[in-house]
Design a protein around this motif. Structure first.
Motif, short mmCIF file in Angstrom:
data_model
loop_
_atom_site.label_atom_id
_atom_site.label_comp_id
_atom_site.label_asym_id
_atom_site.label_seq_id
_atom_site.Cartn_x
_atom_site.Cartn_y
_atom_site.Cartn_z
N PRO A 1 -3.67 -3.09 -6.61
CA PRO A 1 -3.04 -2.05 -5.96
C PRO A 1 -2.63 -1.15 -4.59
O PRO A 1 -4.04 0.09 -4.86
N GLY A 2 -1.31 -1.15 -4.40
CA GLY A 2 -1.39 -0.07 -3.45
C GLY A 2 -0.75 -0.77 -2.12
O GLY A 2 -0.14 -1.74 -1.68
N LYS A 3 -0.07 0.62 -1.92
CA LYS A 3 -0.06 -0.29 0.01
C LYS A 3 -0.64 0.74 1.06
O LYS A 3 -1.29 1.63 0.65
N SER A 4 -0.32 0.16 2.21
CA SER A 4 -0.53 0.83 3.52
C SER A 4 -0.34 1.40 4.28
O SER A 4 -1.02 2.56 5.17
N GLY A 5 1.31 2.55 4.06
CA GLY A 5 2.23 2.94 5.10
C GLY A 5 2.08 2.55 5.90
O GLY A 5 2.76 1.30 6.45
N GLY B 1 -0.90 5.00 9.07
CA GLY B 1 -0.91 4.49 6.80
C GLY B 1 -0.51 6.00 6.46
O GLY B 1 0.60 6.34 6.99
N GLU B 2 -1.44 6.82 5.33
CA GLU B 2 -1.12 7.29 4.19
C GLU B 2 -1.18 8.75 4.79
O GLU B 2 -1.36 9.41 3.86
N SER B 3 -1.90 8.59 5.63
CA SER B 3 -3.22 10.05 5.87
C SER B 3 -1.62 11.05 6.31
O SER B 3 -2.73 11.92 5.94
N LEU B 4 -0.78 10.83 6.59
CA LEU B 4 -0.55 12.73 6.97
C LEU B 4 0.60 12.83 5.25
O LEU B 4 0.09 13.90 5.32
N GLU B 5 0.55 11.81 4.45
CA GLU B 5 0.30 12.55 3.04
C GLU B 5 -0.98 12.73 2.48
O GLU B 5 -0.67 13.56 1.57
N PHE B 6 -1.75 11.91 2.64
CA PHE B 6 -3.13 12.52 2.02
C PHE B 6 -3.21 13.71 2.42
O PHE B 6 -4.14 14.74 1.38
N LYS C 1 1.85 5.54 -10.76
CA LYS C 1 2.53 4.47 -9.94
C LYS C 1 1.73 3.27 -10.66
O LYS C 1 2.90 2.12 -10.81
N TYR C 2 1.06 2.84 -9.66
CA TYR C 2 0.29 1.69 -10.23
C TYR C 2 -0.78 1.22 -11.06
O TYR C 2 -1.66 0.09 -11.17
N SER C 3 -0.49 2.43 -12.27
CA SER C 3 -1.30 2.33 -13.83
C SER C 3 -2.78 1.00 -13.71
O SER C 3 -3.39 0.74 -14.59
N SER C 4 -3.20 2.03 -13.00
CA SER C 4 -4.82 2.04 -12.08
C SER C 4 -5.27 3.45 -11.66
O SER C 4 -5.36 3.90 -10.98
N ASP C 5 -6.59 2.69 -11.67
CA ASP C 5 -8.09 4.14 -11.67
C ASP C 5 -8.66 3.97 -10.01
O ASP C 5 -9.48 3.88 -9.60
N VAL C 6 -7.92 2.55 -9.98
CA VAL C 6 -8.34 2.46 -8.35
C VAL C 6 -7.48 1.65 -7.38
O VAL C 6 -6.68 1.08 -7.65
N PHE C 7 -7.04 2.01 -6.63
CA PHE C 7 -6.48 1.35 -5.28
C PHE C 7 -6.03 1.27 -4.06
O PHE C 7 -7.29 2.17 -3.31
N LYS C 8 -4.95 1.27 -3.40
CA LYS C 8 -5.46 0.71 -1.75
C LYS C 8 -5.15 1.73 -1.61
O LYS C 8 -4.12 1.80 -1.17
N THR C 9 -4.83 1.60 0.16
CA THR C 9 -4.57 2.89 0.84
C THR C 9 -5.17 2.62 2.46
O THR C 9 -5.96 1.36 2.53
N HIS C 10 -4.48 3.50 3.24
CA HIS C 10 -5.16 3.50 5.11
C HIS C 10 -5.60 4.80 5.26
O HIS C 10 -4.31 5.57 5.08
N LEU C 11 -6.91 4.98 5.14
CA LEU C 11 -7.03 6.81 5.34
C LEU C 11 -7.31 6.64 6.84
O LEU C 11 -8.03 6.47 7.07
#
Length: 484
Positions: free
Chosen positions: A39-43, A48-53, A72-82
């Protein structure tokens, strides 16, 4: 005005096109994998989500980016874009275990493109390949047995360094900690000991370190641009040192075992070729960053926590004074003294847990694989976070409480305490860092007690934790050891 609106429309079309292409690629990716993506989003497109990161670190709470998404995702693994790459973030003990135990099987080390641009190798190999070469070269210098002979040198430099603290009522602890660790790195890696020469290199290194892991926009004034300029300046200085060392080696004025620089210059590869001067400079550059930046952060936060926790300070002081009183006049610290600093090292470990200099690191998936029921595509980047275990109450009860006893006995469970990483990729300088931190603690507490001048000073993480105002402290010298 008309030109402005035309430009705005063009920008909108470009962003819409990029978003459409990303969605199409994502759809095609899902169809080729047996399990769903995490789960996750790519921003935003491209960034991507680099600025928030990055910005959560700038605000002093780098763990917020991680824990917000775990919740948010109730998961210990999530996708993003960094940092320009599709990425998956692994959190927790199971994620650490998988990554650290599958190095060069499922995953391999990866650095953002910014690193290759800051360290341009003349051999046209990547930072990853150069790092592999360095790991083969370092063990002889960084294994515990070899480091024992450096303790006396560390002690000697620490004595000289702490003279600059004396006769001052107030100091900036962070800048002085950086000066100490950088001086040590210069002395032990390239035999540069003159304080003026060290100072000439120190400021550019700070600029380089702060811009190394940043959004790779090479425009005037950006952290990335400043990092490139700083690296070019330092590289020229190092090349001059290298040229002089070659002369000294040829004339017998320097020895092969003198330091890492001499070893690099006299060691050939499997084909009998020696490294180019610029390649040696780049490797030394990387070592100097790794050899002082993380340890200086740790030393500064030891100062912070000992100021805030007098009962912890008292325990460290008693241990270190017992060692100090056992030494004869002019006698330097040795390996036996270091082994007696058990409580001090437990305190240092608790500092590293709460304020890890290495917030995490990237890997790259070598093949498609699954984790926790989710597909991890080949080529995607994987980020692990130290704070995902260090500040997890299920791993460390009352995670914000400072408790050195966590490290007594066998210490924390495997894959939970990871300030130096883990597995084959564990930081090769771990023992070096331990020695320089303990020598720093020894000379600090036997000379002074101190008080923070800004009680609630903000902490910024960029990319390592930094006191926003440099951690100003008021010093109270111990009269009996002031001149020790």
């Amino acid at each position: 005005m008309e030109l402005f609106y035309v430009s705005l429309v063009c920008l909108f079309v470009l962003l819409a096109s990029l978003s459409f292409l990303f969605l199409v690629n994502n759809k095609n990716m899902k169809s080729t994998l047996s399990c769903p993506l995490p789960p996750g989003k790519s921003g935003w497109p491209v960034i991507g989500e680099s600025l928030e990161f990055l910005s959560t670190g700038w605000k002093g709470h780098p763990e917020k980016f991680i824990f917000d998404r775990i919740s948010k995702y109730s998961s210990d693994v999530f996708k993003t874009h960094l940092l320009g790459e599709k990425a998956v973030v692994f959190c927790g003990v199971s994620g650490n275990k998988l990554l650290f135990s599958n190095e060069n099987k499922l995953v391999q080390a990866w650095w953002p493109s910014s690193v290759d641009k800051v360290f341009p190798s003349s051999t046209q190999t990547s930072s990853k390949e150069e790092a592999i070469k360095m790991r083969k070269m370092l063990p002889n210098f960084l294994k515990p047995e070899a480091l024992q002979r450096y303790i006396g040198i560390m002690d000697h430099i620490a004595q000289r360094h702490f003279q600059s603290w004396e006769n001052q009522e107030e100091v900036l602890a962070f800048s002085l900690a950086k000066r100490y660790t950088f001086w040590l790195a210069c002395r032990l890696f390239v035999s540069v000991e003159d304080p003026n020469h060290v100072a000439k290199l120190a400021d550019p290194f700070e600029v380089l370190a702060s811009g190394l892991i940043s959004i790779p926009i090479d425009l005037p004034g950006t952290p990335f641009n400043r990092a490139i300029k700083a690296s070019n300046f330092i590289r020229k200085e190092l090349v001059a040192i290298i040229k002089q060392r070659k002369i000294d080696l040829a004339e017998g004025k320097a020895s092969a075992s003198q330091d890492i620089l001499s070893h690099m210059l006299l060691t050939s590869d499997e084909n009998g070729k020696f490294m180019h001067e610029l390649d040696v400079a780049d490797k030394i550059l990387g070592l100097l960053i790794g050899g002082h930046d993380t340890a200086s952060s740790a030393c500064a936060f030891i100062v912070k926590y000992l100021a805030e926790l007098p009962e912890i300070y008292d325990g460290v002081y008693k241990e270190q004074m017992k060692i100090a009183k056992s030494k004869g006049p002019g006698e330097l610290l040795n390996w036996e003294d270091i082994k007696k600093m058990k409580y001090s090292w437990n305190v240092a470990c608790e500092v590293l847990r709460l304020a890890p200099p290495l917030q995490g690191a990237f890997r790259e998936a070598l093949a498609d694989f699954t984790f926790n029921g989710f597909s991890i595509p080949k080529g995607w980047k994987i980020y692990w976070s130290a704070n995902s275990t260090h500040r997890n109450p299920e791993v460390f009860p009352e995670p914000l409480k400072f408790d050195p006893s966590r490290f007594e006995g066998s210490g924390p469970a495997p894959y939970t305490f990871v300030p130096f990483g883990g597995g084959p990729r564990m930081c090769p300088g771990k023992e070096y860092a331990r020695l320089e931190i303990l020598v720093f603690i020894h000379h600090l507490v036997k000379r002074f007690s101190w008080q923070k001048i800004i009680p609630d000073e903000k902490i910024i993480v960029n990319p390592m934790p930094i006191p926003a105002k440099g951690l100003p402290i008021r010093l109270y010298p111990h009269n009996m050891t002031k001149n020790a």
